[in-house]
Design a protein around this motif. Structure first.
Motif, PDB file in Angstrom:
ATOM      1  N   ARG A 152       0.836  -1.210   0.000  1.00 46.65           N
ATOM      2  CA  ARG A 152       0.000   0.000   0.000  1.00 46.65           C
ATOM      3  C   ARG A 152       0.864   1.250   0.000  1.00 46.65           C
ATOM      4  O   ARG A 152       0.585   2.209  -0.717  1.00 46.65           O
ATOM      5  N   GLU A 153       1.948   1.255   0.766  1.00 44.43           N
ATOM      6  CA  GLU A 153       2.805   2.440   0.853  1.00 44.43           C
ATOM      7  C   GLU A 153       3.508   2.722  -0.469  1.00 44.43           C
ATOM      8  O   GLU A 153       3.690   3.870  -0.859  1.00 44.43           O
ATOM      9  N   LYS A 154       3.938   1.686  -1.167  1.00 44.55           N
ATOM     10  CA  LYS A 154       4.631   1.864  -2.440  1.00 44.55           C
ATOM     11  C   LYS A 154       3.681   2.366  -3.520  1.00 44.55           C
ATOM     12  O   LYS A 154       4.065   3.170  -4.370  1.00 44.55           O
ATOM     13  N   ILE A 155       2.448   1.894  -3.501  1.00 42.90           N
ATOM     14  CA  ILE A 155       1.459   2.407  -4.460  1.00 42.90           C
ATOM     15  C   ILE A 155       1.211   3.879  -4.182  1.00 42.90           C
ATOM     16  O   ILE A 155       1.120   4.697  -5.087  1.00 42.90           O
ATOM     17  N   GLY A 156       1.138   4.256  -2.912  1.00 47.65           N
ATOM     18  CA  GLY A 156       0.880   5.638  -2.518  1.00 47.65           C
ATOM     19  C   GLY A 156       1.959   6.605  -2.947  1.00 47.65           C
ATOM     20  O   GLY A 156       1.718   7.803  -3.066  1.00 47.65           O
ATOM     21  N   GLN A 157       3.163   6.118  -3.214  1.00 51.95           N
ATOM     22  CA  GLN A 157       4.242   6.994  -3.684  1.00 51.95           C
ATOM     23  C   GLN A 157       4.038   7.410  -5.137  1.00 51.95           C
ATOM     24  O   GLN A 157       4.658   8.359  -5.594  1.00 51.95           O
ATOM     25  N   GLY A 158       3.179   6.702  -5.864  1.00 55.15           N
ATOM     26  CA  GLY A 158       2.991   6.969  -7.279  1.00 55.15           C
ATOM     27  C   GLY A 158       1.814   7.860  -7.610  1.00 55.15           C
ATOM     28  O   GLY A 158       1.235   7.770  -8.683  1.00 55.15           O
ATOM     29  N   ARG A 159       1.405   8.730  -6.686  1.00 55.41           N
ATOM     30  CA  ARG A 159       0.284   9.647  -6.900  1.00 55.41           C
ATOM     31  C   ARG A 159      -0.948   8.905  -7.400  1.00 55.41           C
ATOM     32  O   ARG A 159      -1.301   8.956  -8.573  1.00 55.41           O
ATOM     33  N   VAL A 160      -1.630   8.231  -6.521  1.00 58.72           N
ATOM     34  CA  VAL A 160      -2.751   7.365  -6.863  1.00 58.72           C
ATOM     35  C   VAL A 160      -4.007   8.176  -7.142  1.00 58.72           C
ATOM     36  O   VAL A 160      -4.349   9.083  -6.396  1.00 58.72           O
ATOM     37  N   ASP A 161      -4.683   7.824  -8.226  1.00 56.78           N
ATOM     38  CA  ASP A 161      -5.992   8.369  -8.570  1.00 56.78           C
ATOM     39  C   ASP A 161      -6.983   7.214  -8.558  1.00 56.78           C
ATOM     40  O   ASP A 161      -6.609   6.071  -8.800  1.00 56.78           O
ATOM     41  N   ARG A 162      -8.256   7.515  -8.299  1.00 58.59           N
ATOM     42  CA  ARG A 162      -9.277   6.479  -8.370  1.00 58.59           C
ATOM     43  C   ARG A 162     -10.474   6.981  -9.163  1.00 58.59           C
ATOM     44  O   ARG A 162     -10.740   8.188  -9.198  1.00 58.59           O
ATOM     45  N   LEU A 163     -11.177   6.033  -9.771  1.00 57.89           N
ATOM     46  CA  LEU A 163     -12.399   6.384 -10.478  1.00 57.89           C
ATOM     47  C   LEU A 163     -13.523   6.567  -9.465  1.00 57.89           C
ATOM     48  O   LEU A 163     -13.617   5.783  -8.506  1.00 57.89           O
ATOM     49  N   PRO A 164     -14.368   7.575  -9.649  1.00 56.71           N
ATOM     50  CA  PRO A 164     -15.488   7.727  -8.716  1.00 56.71           C
ATOM     51  C   PRO A 164     -16.515   6.614  -8.933  1.00 56.71           C
ATOM     52  O   PRO A 164     -16.695   6.121 -10.044  1.00 56.71           O
ATOM     53  N   TRP A 165     -17.160   6.206  -7.862  1.00 56.33           N
ATOM     54  CA  TRP A 165     -18.223   5.216  -7.948  1.00 56.33           C
ATOM     55  C   TRP A 165     -19.476   5.890  -8.510  1.00 56.33           C
ATOM     56  O   TRP A 165     -19.628   7.105  -8.433  1.00 56.33           O
ATOM     57  N   SER A 166     -20.363   5.097  -9.061  1.00 61.76           N
ATOM     58  CA  SER A 166     -21.622   5.666  -9.558  1.00 61.76           C
ATOM     59  C   SER A 166     -22.463   6.180  -8.388  1.00 61.76           C
ATOM     60  O   SER A 166     -23.254   7.100  -8.548  1.00 61.76           O
ATOM     61  N   ASP A 167     -22.283   5.583  -7.210  1.00 62.02           N
ATOM     62  CA  ASP A 167     -22.972   6.028  -6.004  1.00 62.02           C
ATOM     63  C   ASP A 167     -21.922   6.260  -4.914  1.00 62.02           C
ATOM     64  O   ASP A 167     -21.576   5.350  -4.167  1.00 62.02           O
ATOM     65  N   GLU A 168     -21.404   7.465  -4.837  1.00 65.11           N
ATOM     66  CA  GLU A 168     -20.356   7.789  -3.868  1.00 65.11           C
ATOM     67  C   GLU A 168     -20.859   7.702  -2.427  1.00 65.11           C
ATOM     68  O   GLU A 168     -20.080   7.484  -1.515  1.00 65.11           O
ATOM     69  N   SER A 169     -22.173   7.854  -2.213  1.00 66.48           N
ATOM     70  CA  SER A 169     -22.692   7.738  -0.848  1.00 66.48           C
ATOM     71  C   SER A 169     -22.564   6.294  -0.353  1.00 66.48           C
ATOM     72  O   SER A 169     -22.345   6.057   0.838  1.00 66.48           O
ATOM     73  N   ALA A 170     -22.671   5.321  -1.252  1.00 67.85           N
ATOM     74  CA  ALA A 170     -22.480   3.919  -0.861  1.00 67.85           C
ATOM     75  C   ALA A 170     -21.030   3.676  -0.472  1.00 67.85           C
ATOM     76  O   ALA A 170     -20.746   2.979   0.512  1.00 67.85           O
ATOM     77  N   ARG A 171     -20.095   4.257  -1.204  1.00 68.91           N
ATOM     78  CA  ARG A 171     -18.675   4.118  -0.863  1.00 68.91           C
ATOM     79  C   ARG A 171     -18.383   4.788   0.467  1.00 68.91           C
ATOM     80  O   ARG A 171     -17.644   4.258   1.295  1.00 68.91           O
ATOM     81  N   ALA A 172     -18.981   5.954   0.700  1.00 76.20           N
ATOM     82  CA  ALA A 172     -18.777   6.659   1.965  1.00 76.20           C
ATOM     83  C   ALA A 172     -19.316   5.839   3.132  1.00 76.20           C
ATOM     84  O   ALA A 172     -18.718   5.823   4.212  1.00 76.20           O
ATOM     85  N   ALA A 173     -20.421   5.124   2.924  1.00 73.61           N
ATOM     86  CA  ALA A 173     -20.977   4.275   3.982  1.00 73.61           C
ATOM     87  C   ALA A 173     -20.034   3.109   4.286  1.00 73.61           C
ATOM     88  O   ALA A 173     -19.864   2.725   5.444  1.00 73.61           O
ATOM     89  N   ILE A 174     -19.383   2.558   3.249  1.00 74.45           N
ATOM     90  CA  ILE A 174     -18.434   1.470   3.464  1.00 74.45           C
ATOM     91  C   ILE A 174     -17.194   1.971   4.190  1.00 74.45           C
ATOM     92  O   ILE A 174     -16.710   1.339   5.117  1.00 74.45           O
ATOM     93  N   VAL A 175     -16.692   3.115   3.786  1.00 73.24           N
ATOM     94  CA  VAL A 175     -15.499   3.691   4.416  1.00 73.24           C
ATOM     95  C   VAL A 175     -15.801   4.037   5.885  1.00 73.24           C
ATOM     96  O   VAL A 175     -14.957   3.838   6.755  1.00 73.24           O
ATOM     97  N   GLY A 176     -17.006   4.505   6.164  1.00 74.97           N
ATOM     98  CA  GLY A 176     -17.372   4.876   7.524  1.00 74.97           C
ATOM     99  C   GLY A 176     -17.769   3.707   8.389  1.00 74.97           C
ATOM    100  O   GLY A 176     -17.953   3.853   9.598  1.00 74.97           O
ATOM    101  N   SER A 177     -17.881   2.518   7.810  1.00 74.74           N
ATOM    102  CA  SER A 177     -18.299   1.335   8.553  1.00 74.74           C
ATOM    103  C   SER A 177     -17.222   0.915   9.551  1.00 74.74           C
ATOM    104  O   SER A 177     -16.033   0.981   9.272  1.00 74.74           O
ATOM    105  N   ARG A 178     -17.642   0.426  10.695  1.00 75.76           N
ATOM    106  CA  ARG A 178     -16.680  -0.035  11.693  1.00 75.76           C
ATOM    107  C   ARG A 178     -16.118  -1.412  11.349  1.00 75.76           C
ATOM    108  O   ARG A 178     -15.193  -1.883  11.981  1.00 75.76           O
TER     109      ARG A 178
END
Length: 117
Positions: free
Chosen positions: A87-113
């Motif tokens: 993960r750290e080595k990938i982060g050195q390469g200026r990582v971009d990601r494609l947005p999800w069609s439903d970003e609120s669903a991704r936010a719910a997953i990221v906020g999940s415990r």
């Protein structure tokens, strides 16, 4: 396509793009310093992130840019190939990601415990 900057903040099912160096192959016990021969831009979907910090990625596209002083052809990674990177080595390469069609669903997953990083 619009790409979002994400650094190392990516989760399983994200499609990410980053740039990494390509090094000249050397014998295992070589005393010479490593030589960079080009760059590789990899696009892929994250299939798994294990607890040891390894990210498993299925390659969707790969472009290779050799440096001017390197004259041999460099093969890109095959589409569909499963690769593993830190993960750290990938982060050195200026990582971009494609947005999800439903970003609120991704936010719910990221906020999940239950999400393990």
């Amino acid at each position: 396509m619009e790409w979002l900057k994400c650094g190392t903040e990516f989760i399983v099912a994200d499609v990410i793009r980053w740039r990494e160096p390509i090094w000249k192959p050397q014998p295992r016990k070589s005393k010479k310093p490593p030589t960079m021969i080009g760059h590789r831009i990899i696009t892929g979907q994250i299939s798994k992130i294990d607890r040891y910090g390894w990210v498993h990625i299925q390659v969707a596209a790969c472009t290779v840019t050799p440096l001017p002083r390197w004259w041999h052809p460099i093969k890109p990674l095959e589409v569909g190939l499963l690769i593993r990177r830190r993960r750290e080595k990938i982060g050195q390469g200026r990582v971009d990601r494609l947005p999800w069609s439903d970003e609120s669903a991704r936010a719910a997953i990221v906020g999940s415990r239950f999400l393990r990083k």
